[in-house]
Structures are given as structure tokens and as C-alpha cells.
Scaffold this motif. Structure first.
Motif, PDB file in Angstrom:
ATOM      1  N   VAL A   1     -81.880   6.913  -5.341  1.00 46.87           N
ATOM      2  CA  VAL A   1     -83.295   6.785  -5.681  1.00 46.87           C
ATOM      3  C   VAL A   1     -83.576   5.306  -5.915  1.00 46.87           C
ATOM      4  N   PHE A   2     -84.601   4.798  -5.247  1.00 48.30           N
ATOM      5  CA  PHE A   2     -84.949   3.385  -5.359  1.00 48.30           C
ATOM      6  C   PHE A   2     -86.089   3.214  -6.361  1.00 48.30           C
ATOM      7  N   LEU A   3     -85.784   2.519  -7.463  1.00 49.25           N
ATOM      8  CA  LEU A   3     -86.753   2.285  -8.528  1.00 49.25           C
ATOM      9  C   LEU A   3     -86.902   0.788  -8.753  1.00 49.25           C
ATOM     10  N   ASP A   4     -88.101   0.381  -9.095  1.00 46.63           N
ATOM     11  CA  ASP A   4     -88.358  -1.027  -9.370  1.00 46.63           C
ATOM     12  C   ASP A   4     -87.892  -1.337 -10.792  1.00 46.63           C
ATOM     13  N   LEU A   5     -86.796  -2.055 -10.895  1.00 47.74           N
ATOM     14  CA  LEU A   5     -86.236  -2.422 -12.191  1.00 47.74           C
ATOM     15  C   LEU A   5     -86.353  -3.913 -12.458  1.00 47.74           C
TER      16      LEU A   5
ATOM     17  N   ARG B   1     -80.978   2.716  -7.516  1.00 47.85           N
ATOM     18  CA  ARG B   1     -80.847   1.479  -6.738  1.00 47.85           C
ATOM     19  C   ARG B   1     -82.132   0.687  -6.856  1.00 47.85           C
ATOM     20  N   ASN B   2     -82.026  -0.609  -6.615  1.00 53.53           N
ATOM     21  CA  ASN B   2     -83.207  -1.472  -6.698  1.00 53.53           C
ATOM     22  C   ASN B   2     -83.070  -2.618  -5.713  1.00 53.53           C
ATOM     23  N   GLN B   3     -84.104  -2.804  -4.921  1.00 56.23           N
ATOM     24  CA  GLN B   3     -84.145  -3.970  -4.047  1.00 56.23           C
ATOM     25  C   GLN B   3     -85.440  -4.731  -4.230  1.00 56.23           C
ATOM     26  N   SER B   4     -86.226  -4.327  -5.202  1.00 57.51           N
ATOM     27  CA  SER B   4     -87.471  -4.980  -5.621  1.00 57.51           C
ATOM     28  C   SER B   4     -88.456  -5.234  -4.481  1.00 57.51           C
ATOM     29  N   SER B   5     -88.502  -4.351  -3.541  1.00 57.88           N
ATOM     30  CA  SER B   5     -89.435  -4.499  -2.433  1.00 57.88           C
ATOM     31  C   SER B   5     -90.134  -3.172  -2.177  1.00 57.88           C
ATOM     32  N   THR B   6     -91.425  -3.140  -2.393  1.00 58.25           N
ATOM     33  CA  THR B   6     -92.184  -1.920  -2.151  1.00 58.25           C
ATOM     34  C   THR B   6     -92.055  -1.484  -0.701  1.00 58.25           C
ATOM     35  N   VAL B   7     -92.174  -2.413   0.212  1.00 55.73           N
ATOM     36  CA  VAL B   7     -92.083  -2.086   1.635  1.00 55.73           C
ATOM     37  C   VAL B   7     -90.686  -1.603   2.001  1.00 55.73           C
ATOM     38  N   GLY B   8     -89.661  -2.247   1.468  1.00 58.53           N
ATOM     39  CA  GLY B   8     -88.288  -1.822   1.742  1.00 58.53           C
ATOM     40  C   GLY B   8     -88.010  -0.429   1.220  1.00 58.53           C
ATOM     41  N   HIS B   9     -88.431  -0.157  -0.014  1.00 56.39           N
ATOM     42  CA  HIS B   9     -88.246   1.171  -0.590  1.00 56.39           C
ATOM     43  C   HIS B   9     -88.995   2.220   0.226  1.00 56.39           C
ATOM     44  N   LEU B  10     -90.205   1.915   0.612  1.00 54.91           N
ATOM     45  CA  LEU B  10     -91.013   2.847   1.401  1.00 54.91           C
ATOM     46  C   LEU B  10     -90.352   3.139   2.747  1.00 54.91           C
TER      47      LEU B  10
END
Length: 130
Positions: free
Chosen positions: A22-26, A47-56
Motif C-alpha cells: 500500500v502506497f501512502l504519503d508519509l 511503501r512511500n515514494q512521495s509522488s501522487t502520479v507514481g502512486h496512481l
């Protein structure tokens, strides 16, 4: 549609366990506080990659069942909402309220959870214990 022209739909049968990504903005204090129950109990693979577009992109490709943000600008919510709903996803705030009913203002930021219904509802239940 995918690259072969087939309709894209979110997998609705994701298990809820430690290997579910699960990708969450942390990347901010609010995100860490909001998702603390999930992080503490290690019930999902956060998980976190801090990118809205990447998570989407991961959500739409069925690499993750859910994405979450605690401080989203209203102009970003449109893409998350439309694309997630378009492939059969659920899009709510941290209280589980459908964001399709929200009156957005450029003056504030919003909470968003999007993805497969069972995983999004699980996250809402867990974070509502704060």
C-alpha cells in the motif's frame, strides 16, 4: 484501457496481510500521524515514494490495491478521483466519506484514500481509531 486495448479494472480480491503493498504519503507530519496505526501494527506492506502520479500509476496497474494521502491539493484530487473511480475503485476521505460529494476549495488540502474497496475500508477502519 491497457496497452492491448482491454478494459482496465482494479483487482478487488487483494488479501489484507503483511505482503499487501500500500502506497501512502508519509512525507509530512500529518501523513505519519494519520497512518500510524497501520505502521505500528505492520498489517500491510507500507511503501512511500512521495509522488501522487507514481502512486496512481501503481494503483491503475494493479501493483497496489490502495493509495493514501493526508495533504492533497484540490487540483490533484480530480485525477485521483476520476481515474480510480473509472477502474472500479473507491475514493474516500479518512472518515470514509465519498469525495464525489465534497465541495473543494483552493484554500485547503484534503485527505484521500483510493483503491480496492476491501483494502480502502480496512485502512479507514484502522486509522479511525486515533
Amino acid at each position: 484501457v491497457d496497452l492491448q486495448g482491454n478494459p482496465t479494472h482494479l483487482n478487488q480480491d487483494w488479501p489484507i496481510n503483511r505482503s499487501t503493498p500500500v502506497f501512502l504519503d508519509l512525507c509530512n507530519k500529518e501523513g505519519n500521524q494519520a497512518y500510524l496505526p497501520l505502521i505500528r501494527e505492520v498489517e500491510l506492506d507500507i511503501r512511500n515514494q512521495s509522488s501522487t502520479v507514481g502512486h496512481l500509476a501503481y494503483l491503475l496497474a494493479n501493483i497496489t490495491p490502495a493509495i493514501g494521502y493526508s495533504q492533497v491539493k484540490p487540483e490533484e484530487i480530480g485525477a485521483v478521483f476520476a481515474l480510480s473511480k473509472g477502474v472500479g475503485g473507491l475514493v474516500v476521505n479518512h472518515q470514509g466519506q465519498d469525495l464525489g460529494e465534497e465541495d473543494f476549495s483552493s484554500e485547503r488540502k484534503y485527505q484521500v484514500l483510493a483503491g480496492s474497496k476491501n483494502v480502502v475500508e480496512f485502512i479507514v477502519k484502522k486509522i479511525s481509531r486515533l
